[in-house]
Design a protein around this motif. Sequence first.
Motif, PDB file in Angstrom:
ATOM      1  N   PHE A  67       0.797  -1.301  -0.070  1.00 15.02           N
ATOM      2  CA  PHE A  67      -0.044   0.078  -0.029  1.00 15.02           C
ATOM      3  C   PHE A  67       0.855   1.156   0.051  1.00 15.02           C
ATOM      4  CE2 PHE A  67      -2.558  -3.303   1.829  1.00 15.02           C
ATOM      5  CZ  PHE A  67      -3.828  -3.123   1.232  1.00 15.02           C
ATOM      6  N   LEU A 110      -3.817   0.519  -2.903  1.00 11.64           N
ATOM      7  CA  LEU A 110      -3.306  -1.019  -3.276  1.00 11.64           C
ATOM      8  C   LEU A 110      -2.372  -1.306  -4.506  1.00 11.64           C
ATOM      9  CD1 LEU A 110      -3.143  -3.877  -2.300  1.00 11.64           C
ATOM     10  CD2 LEU A 110      -5.554  -4.180  -3.027  1.00 11.64           C
ATOM     11  N   ALA A 159      -4.223   4.590   7.497  1.00 12.37           N
ATOM     12  CA  ALA A 159      -3.985   3.652   6.463  1.00 12.37           C
ATOM     13  C   ALA A 159      -4.146   2.223   7.174  1.00 12.37           C
ATOM     14  CB  ALA A 159      -2.790   3.863   5.570  1.00 12.37           C
ATOM     15  N   LYS A 198      -7.178   1.150   8.377  1.00 14.48           N
ATOM     16  CA  LYS A 198      -8.087   0.849   7.102  1.00 14.48           C
ATOM     17  C   LYS A 198      -7.768  -0.461   6.507  1.00 14.48           C
ATOM     18  CE  LYS A 198     -10.968   3.083   4.041  1.00 14.48           C
ATOM     19  NZ  LYS A 198     -12.136   3.790   4.579  1.00 14.48           N
ATOM     20  N   VAL A 199      -6.769  -0.774   6.274  1.00 18.06           N
ATOM     21  CA  VAL A 199      -6.390  -2.280   6.086  1.00 18.06           C
ATOM     22  C   VAL A 199      -6.667  -3.320   7.283  1.00 18.06           C
ATOM     23  CG1 VAL A 199      -4.170  -3.466   5.050  1.00 18.06           C
ATOM     24  CG2 VAL A 199      -4.468  -1.155   4.676  1.00 18.06           C
ATOM     25  N   MET A 254      -9.801  -4.740   6.843  1.00 18.95           N
ATOM     26  CA  MET A 254     -10.081  -5.578   5.515  1.00 18.95           C
ATOM     27  C   MET A 254      -9.584  -7.014   5.890  1.00 18.95           C
ATOM     28  SD  MET A 254      -8.752  -2.860   2.666  1.00 18.95           S
ATOM     29  CE  MET A 254      -9.279  -4.117   1.212  1.00 18.95           C
ATOM     30  N   HIS A 279      -6.405  -7.899   6.260  1.00 17.56           N
ATOM     31  CA  HIS A 279      -5.345  -8.485   5.592  1.00 17.56           C
ATOM     32  C   HIS A 279      -4.105  -8.851   6.562  1.00 17.56           C
ATOM     33  CE1 HIS A 279      -6.859  -7.561   1.812  1.00 17.56           C
ATOM     34  NE2 HIS A 279      -6.952  -6.413   1.604  1.00 17.56           N
ATOM     35  N   VAL A 304       1.418  -7.457   4.950  1.00 22.15           N
ATOM     36  CA  VAL A 304       1.144  -6.127   4.510  1.00 22.15           C
ATOM     37  C   VAL A 304       2.477  -5.369   4.499  1.00 22.15           C
ATOM     38  CG1 VAL A 304      -1.039  -5.828   4.921  1.00 22.15           C
ATOM     39  CG2 VAL A 304       0.459  -4.967   6.383  1.00 22.15           C
ATOM     40  N   PHE A 321       3.642  -1.079   3.941  1.00 18.70           N
ATOM     41  CA  PHE A 321       3.212   0.292   3.610  1.00 18.70           C
ATOM     42  C   PHE A 321       4.497   1.204   3.443  1.00 18.70           C
ATOM     43  CE2 PHE A 321       0.329  -1.587   6.909  1.00 18.70           C
ATOM     44  CZ  PHE A 321      -1.061  -1.118   6.469  1.00 18.70           C
ATOM     45  N   CYS A 344       4.204  -7.057   9.093  1.00 18.24           N
ATOM     46  CA  CYS A 344       3.978  -5.638   8.649  1.00 18.24           C
ATOM     47  C   CYS A 344       5.142  -4.973   8.518  1.00 18.24           C
ATOM     48  CB  CYS A 344       3.111  -5.054   9.547  1.00 18.24           C
ATOM     49  SG  CYS A 344       2.839  -3.001   9.395  1.00 18.24           S
ATOM     50  N   GLU A 348     -13.709   5.053  -1.685  1.00 19.49           N
ATOM     51  CA  GLU A 348     -13.134   3.827  -2.352  1.00 19.49           C
ATOM     52  C   GLU A 348     -13.403   3.713  -3.910  1.00 19.49           C
ATOM     53  OE1 GLU A 348     -12.895  -1.183  -1.998  1.00 19.49           O
ATOM     54  OE2 GLU A 348     -13.818  -0.006  -0.569  1.00 19.49           O
TER      55      GLU A 348
END
Length: 338
Positions: free
Chosen positions: A203, A222, A254, A257-258, A261, A263, A266, A268, A306, A334
Amino acid sequence: MASKETKQKTNQNDSTTSWEHQSKKIWKQLWSLKIKHKQKIFLWKCLNNALPVRDIIYGRIKAGDPICMRCGEERETIEHTFLNCVDAKITWKLAPIQWEGILEQHGCFRRWWTSITEARHRPQGWQHIALSVHILWQIWKGRNGAEFNGKKYRPWTAIQKALKEWSELGEVDRLETRMSTTETEALHLQHPQLCSQHGVLQFSIGITRDKHEPWVGIGICLIGGAQGTHTGWAMRETSSGSFLLDEALALKLAMCKVAEMQHRVVQFQVQNQQLLNLIQSKQARDIRLATVVEDIIQLRLLFHMCSFCLVQNDNYHLSSKLSTYALGITFDEELLFP
């Protein structure tokens, strides 16, 4: 006979083990609540005993007075601030929702919140839980007004503000166009990286500050959508006045937000090497920046893996484009774009 303070600390210690087992479920429920990101972070801090109430500050740096300024009777812990202080008790009595039968949980905020989340099984349960967060938020804002500006805390005003914000967010949620289940499944088929469980999702984050108004646009992109498309989010927030702090706040948003979802692995990508250095060293001198960096470090725990790196030029162009667009919106959006 053990003092009330001793019993409270015992309750907190006893809850640690059970909390470790329940935390994943609690986080999943928290991030799915229809409340603002800053309120999720606020509640997350309450649950982790990381909110800067007097007792916590005194325990860390041995400075200041740990006693509650509002009532002057007990140490200002998380539990006291939101559940046991006389102002808090009056506020909850005036609330349109009553959490009866859990008074025995008032000695431990985690236990109290866990009991609250059981309401999700009843009609309008999620709405009642969200309203409770708004009430907690207004208690905290009222506490800070009294602490730093000498304003008198008014329980009824706190309830009115909580109800107003709660109803406004609910109205926005009803007006937003939601994807149907079929549309969502189709999106996942077109963009398999959105539901990948093993690949690293990248991201990029860009920010643009308004030249004339105190706004900052945040673009989150993304990377690597199917068939050359990209998924992005645009958000507009109030600028802190510091570009570095704005970048840190954008990264924190961010991550929230992720996390919603779900996930797990990830990366960043951010603009500023200085921010990356601060995350690594954990030595920000500015108190506001240090607080946000600490939040970022703690938010990493919501993911299996992460990492952070500098954004590449191509990816930055996309997130920067989104951040510029975000300056002209009212609500988070979005987007899918080439």
